[in-house]
Scaffold this active site. Sequence first.
Site, PDB file in Angstrom:
ATOM      1  N   SER A   1     -62.800 -73.026   7.637  1.00 56.32           N
ATOM      2  CA  SER A   1     -63.172 -74.429   8.370  1.00 56.32           C
ATOM      3  C   SER A   1     -63.166 -75.581   7.411  1.00 56.32           C
ATOM      4  O   SER A   1     -63.169 -76.601   7.897  1.00 56.32           O
ATOM      5  CB  SER A   1     -64.675 -74.318   8.874  1.00 56.32           C
ATOM      6  OG  SER A   1     -65.172 -72.999   9.399  1.00 56.32           O
ATOM      7  N   ARG A   2     -63.361 -75.257   6.117  1.00 61.98           N
ATOM      8  CA  ARG A   2     -63.395 -76.415   5.123  1.00 61.98           C
ATOM      9  C   ARG A   2     -61.687 -77.024   4.808  1.00 61.98           C
ATOM     10  O   ARG A   2     -61.705 -78.126   4.153  1.00 61.98           O
ATOM     11  CB  ARG A   2     -64.029 -75.979   3.917  1.00 61.98           C
ATOM     12  CG  ARG A   2     -65.455 -75.565   4.015  1.00 61.98           C
ATOM     13  CD  ARG A   2     -65.957 -75.505   2.768  1.00 61.98           C
ATOM     14  NE  ARG A   2     -67.442 -75.026   2.956  1.00 61.98           N
ATOM     15  CZ  ARG A   2     -67.845 -73.683   2.993  1.00 61.98           C
ATOM     16  NH1 ARG A   2     -67.057 -72.774   2.662  1.00 61.98           N
ATOM     17  NH2 ARG A   2     -69.151 -73.348   3.116  1.00 61.98           N
TER      18      ARG A   2
ATOM     19  N   GLU B   1     -60.509 -68.798  12.988  1.00 60.63           N
ATOM     20  CA  GLU B   1     -59.400 -67.572  13.043  1.00 60.63           C
ATOM     21  C   GLU B   1     -59.924 -66.368  12.029  1.00 60.63           C
ATOM     22  O   GLU B   1     -59.517 -65.239  12.751  1.00 60.63           O
ATOM     23  CB  GLU B   1     -58.040 -68.086  12.774  1.00 60.63           C
ATOM     24  CG  GLU B   1     -57.322 -68.988  13.780  1.00 60.63           C
ATOM     25  CD  GLU B   1     -56.277 -69.691  13.409  1.00 60.63           C
ATOM     26  OE1 GLU B   1     -55.024 -69.250  13.517  1.00 60.63           O
ATOM     27  OE2 GLU B   1     -56.711 -70.767  12.996  1.00 60.63           O
TER      28      GLU B   1
ATOM     29  N   HIS C   1     -62.918 -65.199  11.990  1.00 59.87           N
ATOM     30  CA  HIS C   1     -63.947 -64.623  12.756  1.00 59.87           C
ATOM     31  C   HIS C   1     -62.832 -63.810  13.915  1.00 59.87           C
ATOM     32  O   HIS C   1     -63.273 -62.700  14.280  1.00 59.87           O
ATOM     33  CB  HIS C   1     -64.897 -65.452  13.517  1.00 59.87           C
ATOM     34  CG  HIS C   1     -65.776 -66.055  12.571  1.00 59.87           C
ATOM     35  ND1 HIS C   1     -65.820 -67.579  12.352  1.00 59.87           N
ATOM     36  CD2 HIS C   1     -66.664 -65.783  11.651  1.00 59.87           C
ATOM     37  CE1 HIS C   1     -66.503 -67.978  11.579  1.00 59.87           C
ATOM     38  NE2 HIS C   1     -67.364 -66.627  11.042  1.00 59.87           N
TER      39      HIS C   1
ATOM     40  N   MET D   1     -72.334 -66.561  11.452  1.00 55.79           N
ATOM     41  CA  MET D   1     -73.227 -67.866  11.444  1.00 55.79           C
ATOM     42  C   MET D   1     -72.672 -69.012  12.561  1.00 55.79           C
ATOM     43  O   MET D   1     -72.952 -69.967  12.400  1.00 55.79           O
ATOM     44  CB  MET D   1     -73.507 -68.521  10.165  1.00 55.79           C
ATOM     45  CG  MET D   1     -74.018 -67.366   9.368  1.00 55.79           C
ATOM     46  SD  MET D   1     -75.374 -68.270   7.918  1.00 55.79           S
ATOM     47  CE  MET D   1     -74.122 -69.360   7.082  1.00 55.79           C
TER      48      MET D   1
END
Lengths: 289, 289
Positions: B186-187, B35, B37, B30
């Site tokens: 990401s969080r 990292e 991905h 999405m």
Amino acid sequence: MIIVDRISEMQALMRQCRREGKTIGFVPTMGYLHEGHAALIDRAREENDMVVVSIFVNPLQFGPNEDFARYPRDFARDRHIAEQRGVDVLFHPEAGEMYPGPLTVQAVVKARTDVLCGRSRPGHFDGVATVLIKLFHIVMPDRAYFGMKDAQQVAVVDGLIRDFNFPIELVPVPTVREADGLAKSSRNVYLSSQERKEAPALYQALQAAAAAVEEGERSGDALRRLVKEHIEAHTHAEIDYVEVCSYPDLTPLETLHGTVLVAVAVRFTSARLIDNVILRLPEAPRQEE
Amino acid sequence: MIIVDRISEMQALMRQCRREGKTIGFVPTMGYLHEGHAALIDRAREENDMVVVSIFVNPLQFGPNEDFARYPRDFARDRHIAEQRGVDVLFHPEAGEMYPGPLTVQAVVKARTDVLCGRSRPGHFDGVATVLIKLFHIVMPDRAYFGMKDAQQVAVVDGLIRDFNFPIELVPVPTVREADGLAKSSRNVYLSSQERKEAPALYQALQAAAAAVEEGERSGDALRRLVKEHIEAHTHAEIDYVEVCSYPDLTPLETLHGTVLVAVAVRFTSARLIDNVILRLPEAPRQEE
């Protein structure tokens, strides 16, 4: 003709064919092949390097009160017909090969199902869509052939292929008819001789509808009435439905426009018959958005 | 790197690649690449002639109260990362290209969803399965890469590929971690500095569970308690769930056997974190049938 009953073997064989650059035409069936199937096979034979026919009576598309167990099967005969017709590969899996355990995922058809025959067969098209997804992935065809006799099935498959972006061309094949217009069906043998004489009235009624549209009729209700009255006047059958709807969306129409499906289902003493015609009219002017 | 935003163009390009005999590795995302991905892309790069990455924030997998509109997007950055990582094709369709109108058919995931994160996201995995069916048909990969960080998603995709007979190999890729064991996400940037110090306790708890099993622990409840107590002792996070279940069936286990997933989800002030480990034990003896 190669006969395959294992999925992995089928996928390996088809992968090899694709690697050799061959185009693949696919005719999915539940067996007990008749002239309708033969027309699909012949068309696939004309248009592809390889013709694959599957024979699988799919338990998932039968309701609890439907005739899955009694559905006619005759593999020796089917095999002979397929071979004579020039089929290259016959895929004939056991139920346990197709459904080794409970499915974790299933297809649900959300449109085009609550009309025509779908209205009285809840879940039927979910089962059809699910087995077709599996078969399409097993055969990986370029083209798939379906008879217009079951126009609703063709409409559902059209949605399945389009919405799921299958790289497959759907080829609808016209209904095969007797000389007097009666649509060919395995069930015609269940008609009494009197009923067999009456049965062509279905197609006559549909042709009368086509003629009326040709002459300017644009009312869905008038067309339904015309078909109904013709059948009632010429047969002792009980009418299950007469429907006039858009195609392939299958929305009942008040005013005719675009591609129109006129479809009937009737019950004789021991056989339920269906038939339909597709009419092509000018599109309705688009509404401003 | 080729950037494609049309489905028909993508299918033509992939068909050409297959015709040339190239193997295709696919990483569906999405976007907002990190990292995790990159590890998927690197693995796909090692194992295939072509690497395709899709970037599509799929509206179908977001609930009405979820953050579809606010989901982070940065195509310029993603494009740069993908190019640097050696991606061959970036597929980046608009929502209107993927969903031009209402779907007539959808996938419904019937198992593996009423546990873990799926319990609080009804319909989420139906949306995931539906978009993956479309993407698989658009890209036609040999292998598809998914991160084990979201073990439930991998389990659902395993069922999808197996039950629908997709000719695709699912490649689960291990979770990428910081030096102190915290799973990359990401969080993580939303954690306070105190929370960031506490967060590695999740993986420590999972490792403690693995050590206990290594030493002979076979009780699901004991393992749940061990993980829960470790997290409670070392963090201020609120525990969402601690689950011990079979993998990939995701059935909660009383007695451990076979492949076991130990999974946790916790809420810090501004971030919900998940993590898991897979443990491999001997299979339970088969019951007589």
